[in-house]
Design a protein around this motif. Structure first.
Motif, PDB file in Angstrom:
ATOM      1  N   ALA A 267      21.601   6.392   0.750  1.00 53.75           N
ATOM      2  CA  ALA A 267      20.449   5.488   0.731  1.00 53.75           C
ATOM      3  C   ALA A 267      19.259   6.179   0.071  1.00 53.75           C
ATOM      4  CB  ALA A 267      20.090   5.072   2.151  1.00 53.75           C
ATOM      5  N   SER A 269      15.190   6.954  -0.678  1.00 53.01           N
ATOM      6  CA  SER A 269      14.013   7.073   0.188  1.00 53.01           C
ATOM      7  C   SER A 269      13.500   5.662   0.477  1.00 53.01           C
ATOM      8  CB  SER A 269      12.917   7.879  -0.509  1.00 53.01           C
ATOM      9  OG  SER A 269      13.344   9.209  -0.687  1.00 53.01           O
ATOM     10  N   SER A 295      11.385  10.730   4.483  1.00 56.33           N
ATOM     11  CA  SER A 295      11.802   9.810   3.416  1.00 56.33           C
ATOM     12  C   SER A 295      11.905   8.384   3.935  1.00 56.33           C
ATOM     13  CB  SER A 295      13.159  10.231   2.829  1.00 56.33           C
ATOM     14  OG  SER A 295      13.083  11.523   2.270  1.00 56.33           O
ATOM     15  N   LYS A 297      13.948   6.865   5.738  1.00 53.03           N
ATOM     16  CA  LYS A 297      15.240   6.182   5.687  1.00 53.03           C
ATOM     17  C   LYS A 297      15.517   5.557   7.042  1.00 53.03           C
ATOM     18  CE  LYS A 297      17.699   9.091   2.368  1.00 53.03           C
ATOM     19  NZ  LYS A 297      19.050   9.587   2.039  1.00 53.03           N
TER      20      LYS A 297
END
Ligand SMILES: [Zn+2]
Ligand SMILES: [Zn+2]
Length: 358
Positions: A267, A269, A295, A297
């Motif tokens: 995935a 950021s 980040s 996520k």
């Protein structure tokens, strides 16, 4: 009636004659016309999903109503129905908040024996359904009426894999036009995620699977790229296809902590990993803390595609009727109930996208 019984962990199922128990006032008797073979059935046999034997497995089925209890209001003899492996009671706390996939009656419907073996042993049913049989008796809240000409085998898949996969894309992740997506694991549910992402208008859909047959099927159903994890780190391969950033949504559709961690790494950021596959009930999933926070996520859980089945089953069937959702090409083979163990062997060997018992 004939039914396939889970009799011992990691052993073959036994197809036998059993006697259905009498339906209660809110129960419905359904003649099963088709039943998909799903990894979650295998998870019961392997012990990943705890359920003691003996039991009638099968939770992805369609059929015709044969009889209804005195208090059943919404269904009548002759109705075509799809079984919902999580009931939608319509009145509990979650159902009233558009969260019928978390219905408070999820475990209630599993509590009644629905048949008896020749030796008198009562049989529970998987998720309150038990579709590997000629008939199932289940609570009205576990059934959704469908009016369509879509063939039985395709309709059965809507009961689990298709709703879970398409729903993961449309409901859980809410994939938007132009988004980028990776899907780790391309069995029946993974192929459905791919189709859901295509329907949502994703620009890049990367299918990740070690089995060539499944990668080829994925490319036919909407994937724009296919990655063989045997040819190098799948995370790096996915990043290379997305400008080094990673994807907006990475779906894990196997149920292994290691591949959930891969999805998290794939995935971008600000993007999300969506855990769709069911892990062994004792497992935990670990993700690195810096990307989670710094980040931003996200790691999203997904059960039954966050679907509201009374809304989504008809919507999905509409996609099929209008050629937007291809279920015919997800069915690798159809078999009779007596060949149920062969269907499980083929699924374990990775030879099929979906087998359907008809
Ligand atoms: Zn399933
Ligand atoms: Zn409910």
């Amino acid at each position: 009636m004939r039914a396939a019984i889970f009799v011992e962990p990691n052993g073959p199922m036994s197809v036998e004659d059993v006697t259905p128990t009498d339906p209660g006032p809110r129960d419905v008797v359904v003649r099963i016309t088709a039943s998909g073979v799903c990894h979650s059935d295998l998870h019961v046999i392997s012990g990943a999903l705890p359920m003691p034997p003996p039991a009638i497995l099968g939770h992805e089925g369609a059929g015709i109503v044969e009889a209804v209890g005195a208090e059943v209001k919404g269904l009548a003899v002759g109705d075509r129905v799809i079984g919902s492996f999580i009931p939608a009671c319509g009145v509990c706390w979650h159902c009233l908040r558009d969260e019928s996939h978390l219905c408070d009656n999820t475990y209630t419907v599993m509590g009644s024996p629905r048949a008896v073996r020749a030796d008198g042993t009562p049989l529970m049913t998987m998720t309150g359904l038990g579709t590997f049989a000629e008939y199932m008796t289940c609570d009205e809240m576990s059934l959704v009426k469908i009016e369509t000409d879509v063939p039985d085998a395709q309709l059965a898949l809507v009961g689990c894999g298709v709703t879970t996969g398409v729903g993961a894309a449309l409901n859980t992740a809410k994939v938007q036009p132009g988004d980028t997506v990776a899907v780790i694991g391309c069995g029946g549910v993974g192929q459905s995620v791919i189709q859901g992402a295509r329907i949502a208008g994703a620009s890049v859909i990367i299918a990740v699977d070690p089995v060539a047959l499944k990668r080829e099927a994925a490319l036919g159903l909407g994937a724009t790229h296919a990655v063989d994890p045997g040819e190098g780190d799948p995370v790096e391969q996915v990043k290379a296809l997305t400008g080094g950033r990673g994807v907006d949504y990475a779906f894990e559709v196997i149920g292994l902590p290691a591949t959930v961690a891969q999805a998290f790494d794939m995935a971008r950021s600000g993007g999300a990993a969506v855990a769709v596959g069911v892990s062994h009930f004792t497992e935990s999933i670990t993700v690195p803390s810096f990307p989670l926070v710094l980040s931003e996520k996200r790691l999203l859980g997904c059960v039954y595609g966050s679907a509201q089945v009374r809304r989504d089953f008809p919507r999905l069937v509409g996609f099929v009727e209008n050629g937007r959702l291809d279920l015919a090409n997800m069915i690798t083979r159809t078999l009779p109930l007596d060949d149920i163990n062969e269907a499980f062997r083929a699924m374990t060997a990775g030879e099929v996208v979906r087998s359907v018992i008809v």
